[in-house]
Design a protein around this motif. Structure first.
Motif, PDB file in Angstrom:
ATOM      1  N   PRO A   1      84.105  42.308  -0.438  1.00  0.00           N
ATOM      2  CA  PRO A   1      84.364  41.270  -1.446  1.00  0.00           C
ATOM      3  C   PRO A   1      83.432  40.069  -1.210  1.00  0.00           C
ATOM      4  N   PRO A   2      82.959  39.445  -2.288  1.00  0.00           N
ATOM      5  CA  PRO A   2      82.010  38.327  -2.139  1.00  0.00           C
ATOM      6  C   PRO A   2      82.474  37.221  -1.195  1.00  0.00           C
ATOM      7  N   ASN A   3      83.777  36.880  -1.228  1.00  0.00           N
ATOM      8  CA  ASN A   3      84.238  35.795  -0.348  1.00  0.00           C
ATOM      9  C   ASN A   3      84.112  36.169   1.125  1.00  0.00           C
ATOM     10  N   LYS A   4      84.295  37.440   1.462  1.00  0.00           N
ATOM     11  CA  LYS A   4      84.111  37.898   2.850  1.00  0.00           C
ATOM     12  C   LYS A   4      82.635  37.845   3.237  1.00  0.00           C
ATOM     13  N   VAL A   5      81.746  38.286   2.344  1.00  0.00           N
ATOM     14  CA  VAL A   5      80.304  38.265   2.611  1.00  0.00           C
ATOM     15  C   VAL A   5      79.853  36.835   2.887  1.00  0.00           C
ATOM     16  N   VAL A   6      80.262  35.918   2.009  1.00  0.00           N
ATOM     17  CA  VAL A   6      79.865  34.507   2.156  1.00  0.00           C
ATOM     18  C   VAL A   6      80.444  33.926   3.438  1.00  0.00           C
ATOM     19  N   ARG A   7      81.710  34.168   3.697  1.00  0.00           N
ATOM     20  CA  ARG A   7      82.356  33.635   4.907  1.00  0.00           C
ATOM     21  C   ARG A   7      81.644  34.116   6.169  1.00  0.00           C
ATOM     22  N   GLU A   8      81.357  35.427   6.231  1.00  0.00           N
ATOM     23  CA  GLU A   8      80.673  35.992   7.402  1.00  0.00           C
ATOM     24  C   GLU A   8      79.246  35.449   7.542  1.00  0.00           C
ATOM     25  N   ALA A   9      78.557  35.306   6.418  1.00  0.00           N
ATOM     26  CA  ALA A   9      77.186  34.772   6.445  1.00  0.00           C
ATOM     27  C   ALA A   9      77.182  33.340   6.972  1.00  0.00           C
ATOM     28  N   LEU A  10      78.077  32.515   6.441  1.00  0.00           N
ATOM     29  CA  LEU A  10      78.128  31.115   6.866  1.00  0.00           C
ATOM     30  C   LEU A  10      78.532  30.984   8.333  1.00  0.00           C
ATOM     31  N   ALA A  11      79.353  31.893   8.823  1.00  0.00           N
ATOM     32  CA  ALA A  11      79.774  31.860  10.231  1.00  0.00           C
ATOM     33  C   ALA A  11      78.606  32.135  11.180  1.00  0.00           C
ATOM     34  N   LYS A  12      77.567  32.786  10.694  1.00  0.00           N
ATOM     35  CA  LYS A  12      76.414  33.127  11.535  1.00  0.00           C
ATOM     36  C   LYS A  12      75.331  32.048  11.543  1.00  0.00           C
ATOM     37  N   VAL A  13      75.424  31.065  10.663  1.00  0.00           N
ATOM     38  CA  VAL A  13      74.392  30.022  10.581  1.00  0.00           C
ATOM     39  C   VAL A  13      74.242  29.339  11.937  1.00  0.00           C
ATOM     40  N   GLY A  14      72.985  29.231  12.375  1.00  0.00           N
ATOM     41  CA  GLY A  14      72.658  28.614  13.653  1.00  0.00           C
ATOM     42  C   GLY A  14      72.568  29.601  14.803  1.00  0.00           C
ATOM     43  N   GLU A  15      73.030  30.819  14.578  1.00  0.00           N
ATOM     44  CA  GLU A  15      73.026  31.839  15.628  1.00  0.00           C
ATOM     45  C   GLU A  15      71.614  32.381  15.843  1.00  0.00           C
ATOM     46  N   LYS A  16      71.218  32.506  17.106  1.00  0.00           N
ATOM     47  CA  LYS A  16      69.957  33.176  17.444  1.00  0.00           C
ATOM     48  C   LYS A  16      70.263  34.647  17.624  1.00  0.00           C
ATOM     49  N   MET A  17      69.388  35.500  17.070  1.00  0.00           N
ATOM     50  CA  MET A  17      69.612  36.932  17.117  1.00  0.00           C
ATOM     51  C   MET A  17      68.338  37.632  17.553  1.00  0.00           C
ATOM     52  N   SER A  18      68.509  38.821  18.117  1.00  0.00           N
ATOM     53  CA  SER A  18      67.351  39.655  18.415  1.00  0.00           C
ATOM     54  C   SER A  18      66.692  40.033  17.100  1.00  0.00           C
ATOM     55  N   TYR A  19      65.368  40.176  17.135  1.00  0.00           N
ATOM     56  CA  TYR A  19      64.646  40.552  15.928  1.00  0.00           C
ATOM     57  C   TYR A  19      63.731  41.728  16.241  1.00  0.00           C
ATOM     58  N   SER A  20      63.759  42.717  15.357  1.00  0.00           N
ATOM     59  CA  SER A  20      62.860  43.858  15.442  1.00  0.00           C
ATOM     60  C   SER A  20      62.497  44.253  14.017  1.00  0.00           C
ATOM     61  N   VAL A  21      61.228  44.420  13.751  1.00  0.00           N
ATOM     62  CA  VAL A  21      60.791  44.809  12.414  1.00  0.00           C
ATOM     63  C   VAL A  21      61.440  46.122  11.999  1.00  0.00           C
ATOM     64  N   THR A  22      61.619  47.029  12.955  1.00  0.00           N
ATOM     65  CA  THR A  22      62.099  48.366  12.613  1.00  0.00           C
ATOM     66  C   THR A  22      63.606  48.550  12.707  1.00  0.00           C
TER      67      THR A  22
END
Length: 159
Positions: free
Chosen positions: A84-105
Protein backbone atom coordinates in the motif's frame (compact mmCIF):
# COMPACT_ATOMS: atom_id res chain seq x y z
CA UNK A 1 12.96 22.66 -16.03
CA UNK A 2 12.89 18.85 -16.14
CA UNK A 3 11.13 17.01 -18.91
CA UNK A 4 8.29 14.87 -17.60
CA UNK A 5 5.96 12.53 -19.40
CA UNK A 6 2.83 10.75 -18.30
CA UNK A 7 0.73 11.05 -15.18
CA UNK A 8 1.60 13.15 -12.16
CA UNK A 9 3.27 11.05 -9.48
CA UNK A 10 1.31 9.76 -6.51
CA UNK A 11 2.84 8.80 -3.16
CA UNK A 12 4.52 5.41 -3.38
CA UNK A 13 5.15 5.60 -7.16
CA UNK A 14 8.48 4.61 -8.66
CA UNK A 15 10.12 7.53 -10.47
CA UNK A 16 12.59 6.76 -13.24
CA UNK A 17 15.11 9.50 -14.08
CA UNK A 18 16.84 9.12 -17.43
CA UNK A 19 20.52 10.08 -17.24
CA UNK A 20 21.84 9.29 -20.69
CA UNK A 21 23.39 5.83 -20.44
CA UNK A 22 21.66 4.75 -17.22
CA UNK A 23 18.57 5.42 -15.14
CA UNK A 24 18.33 6.68 -11.58
CA UNK A 25 15.33 5.64 -9.44
CA UNK A 26 13.42 7.16 -6.54
CA UNK A 27 10.15 6.77 -4.63
CA UNK A 28 7.71 9.66 -4.74
CA UNK A 29 6.70 10.50 -1.17
CA UNK A 30 4.38 13.46 -1.86
CA UNK A 31 4.55 17.26 -1.83
CA UNK A 32 7.11 17.31 -4.66
CA UNK A 33 9.68 15.07 -2.91
CA UNK A 34 11.37 11.77 -3.68
CA UNK A 35 13.43 9.44 -1.50
CA UNK A 36 16.36 7.88 -3.32
CA UNK A 37 19.65 6.05 -2.79
CA UNK A 38 22.36 8.42 -3.96
CA UNK A 39 25.73 10.01 -3.37
CA UNK A 40 26.22 12.66 -0.71
CA UNK A 41 25.34 15.44 -3.16
CA UNK A 42 22.03 13.83 -4.11
CA UNK A 43 22.59 13.63 -7.83
CA UNK A 44 23.52 10.08 -8.70
CA UNK A 45 23.91 6.71 -7.09
CA UNK A 46 26.28 5.71 -9.90
CA UNK A 47 29.07 7.83 -8.39
CA UNK A 48 28.62 5.80 -5.19
CA UNK A 49 29.86 2.75 -7.04
CA UNK A 50 33.45 3.82 -6.46
CA UNK A 51 33.05 4.21 -2.71
CA UNK A 52 30.85 1.20 -2.07
CA UNK A 53 28.38 3.20 0.01
CA UNK A 54 25.48 5.51 -0.66
CA UNK A 55 23.06 7.52 1.42
CA UNK A 56 19.26 7.66 1.42
CA UNK A 57 18.11 11.21 0.79
CA UNK A 58 14.82 13.06 0.52
CA UNK A 59 15.10 15.70 -2.20
CA UNK A 60 12.79 17.77 -4.36
CA UNK A 61 11.78 15.84 -7.47
CA UNK A 62 12.90 18.66 -9.74
CA UNK A 63 16.30 18.86 -8.01
CA UNK A 64 16.89 15.15 -8.56
CA UNK A 65 15.81 15.43 -12.20
CA UNK A 66 18.24 18.33 -12.82
CA UNK A 67 16.79 18.97 -16.25
CA UNK A 68 16.73 15.31 -17.33
CA UNK A 69 13.63 13.48 -18.47
CA UNK A 70 11.74 11.51 -15.82
CA UNK A 71 8.47 9.62 -15.49
CA UNK A 72 6.34 7.53 -13.17
CA UNK A 73 7.29 3.95 -13.95
CA UNK A 74 5.48 1.31 -11.93
CA UNK A 75 6.30 -1.22 -14.65
CA UNK A 76 6.56 -4.14 -12.23
CA UNK A 77 2.97 -3.77 -10.95
CA UNK A 78 1.72 -6.20 -13.61
CA UNK A 79 3.98 -8.96 -12.25
CA UNK A 80 4.23 -8.10 -8.56
CA UNK A 81 1.81 -6.79 -5.99
CA UNK A 82 2.95 -3.44 -4.56
CA UNK A 83 2.64 -2.61 -0.90
CA UNK A 84 0.00 0.00 0.00
CA UNK A 85 1.29 3.52 -0.81
CA UNK A 86 1.24 4.65 2.83
CA UNK A 87 3.52 1.73 3.80
CA UNK A 88 5.92 2.48 0.91
CA UNK A 89 6.12 6.16 1.88
CA UNK A 90 6.49 5.40 5.60
CA UNK A 91 9.31 2.89 4.98
CA UNK A 92 11.06 5.22 2.52
CA UNK A 93 10.96 8.16 4.93
CA UNK A 94 12.25 5.96 7.78
CA UNK A 95 15.41 5.27 5.74
CA UNK A 96 16.29 8.93 5.07
CA UNK A 97 19.80 9.67 6.31
CA UNK A 98 20.78 6.00 6.42
CA UNK A 99 24.11 5.00 4.86
CA UNK A 100 23.87 1.78 2.88
CA UNK A 101 26.18 -0.52 0.99
CA UNK A 102 26.15 0.18 -2.73
CA UNK A 103 26.80 -2.19 -5.61
CA UNK A 104 25.94 -1.53 -9.23
CA UNK A 105 24.96 -5.17 -9.69
CA UNK A 106 23.21 -6.05 -6.41
CA UNK A 107 22.42 -2.98 -4.29
CA UNK A 108 21.77 0.02 -6.54
CA UNK A 109 19.05 2.68 -6.55
CA UNK A 110 16.60 0.47 -8.48
CA UNK A 111 17.14 -2.40 -6.02
CA UNK A 112 16.45 0.11 -3.23
CA UNK A 113 13.10 1.33 -4.60
CA UNK A 114 11.83 -2.09 -5.71
CA UNK A 115 12.49 -3.42 -2.21
CA UNK A 116 10.45 -0.56 -0.75
CA UNK A 117 7.53 -0.95 -3.18
CA UNK A 118 7.39 -4.74 -3.56
CA UNK A 119 9.40 -6.20 -0.68
CA UNK A 120 11.88 -7.70 -3.11
CA UNK A 121 15.12 -6.16 -4.34
CA UNK A 122 15.69 -6.45 -8.11
CA UNK A 123 16.80 -4.39 -11.11
CA UNK A 124 15.88 -4.82 -14.77
CA UNK A 125 18.65 -2.35 -15.56
CA UNK A 126 21.22 -4.79 -14.14
CA UNK A 127 19.57 -7.85 -15.69
CA UNK A 128 19.43 -6.15 -19.10
CA UNK A 129 23.06 -5.09 -18.75
CA UNK A 130 24.11 -8.66 -17.96
CA UNK A 131 22.27 -9.85 -21.08
CA UNK A 132 24.02 -7.26 -23.24
CA UNK A 133 27.41 -8.26 -21.82
CA UNK A 134 26.66 -11.97 -22.27
CA UNK A 135 25.42 -11.51 -25.84
CA UNK A 136 28.28 -9.16 -26.65
CA UNK A 137 30.78 -11.60 -25.17
CA UNK A 138 29.21 -14.45 -27.14
CA UNK A 139 29.41 -12.47 -30.37
CA UNK A 140 33.03 -11.55 -29.64
CA UNK A 141 33.86 -15.21 -28.94
CA UNK A 142 32.13 -16.35 -32.15
CA UNK A 143 33.96 -13.74 -34.26
CA UNK A 144 37.28 -14.64 -32.63
CA UNK A 145 36.65 -18.36 -33.25
CA UNK A 146 35.80 -17.76 -36.93
CA UNK A 147 38.89 -15.58 -37.33
CA UNK A 148 41.11 -18.20 -35.68
CA UNK A 149 39.62 -20.99 -37.81
CA UNK A 150 40.08 -18.93 -40.98
CA UNK A 151 43.66 -18.15 -40.02
CA UNK A 152 44.44 -21.83 -39.43
CA UNK A 153 42.78 -22.81 -42.72
CA UNK A 154 44.76 -20.16 -44.62
CA UNK A 155 48.03 -21.38 -43.05
CA UNK A 156 47.30 -24.97 -44.08
CA UNK A 157 46.48 -23.89 -47.64
CA UNK A 158 49.71 -21.89 -47.87
CA UNK A 159 51.87 -24.82 -46.70
Amino acid sequence: MPLVSGPDPKPGDLIEFFRGVYQHWGIYVGNGYVVHLTDQDGWSSLSSAFGGTAVVRKDRLEDVAQGWYYKVNNKYDQKRRPYPPNKVVREALAKVGEKMSYSVTSANCEHFVTDLRYGDSFSDQVDNGKTVVAVGGGIFFAVAAVAAFSSMRNRRQNQ
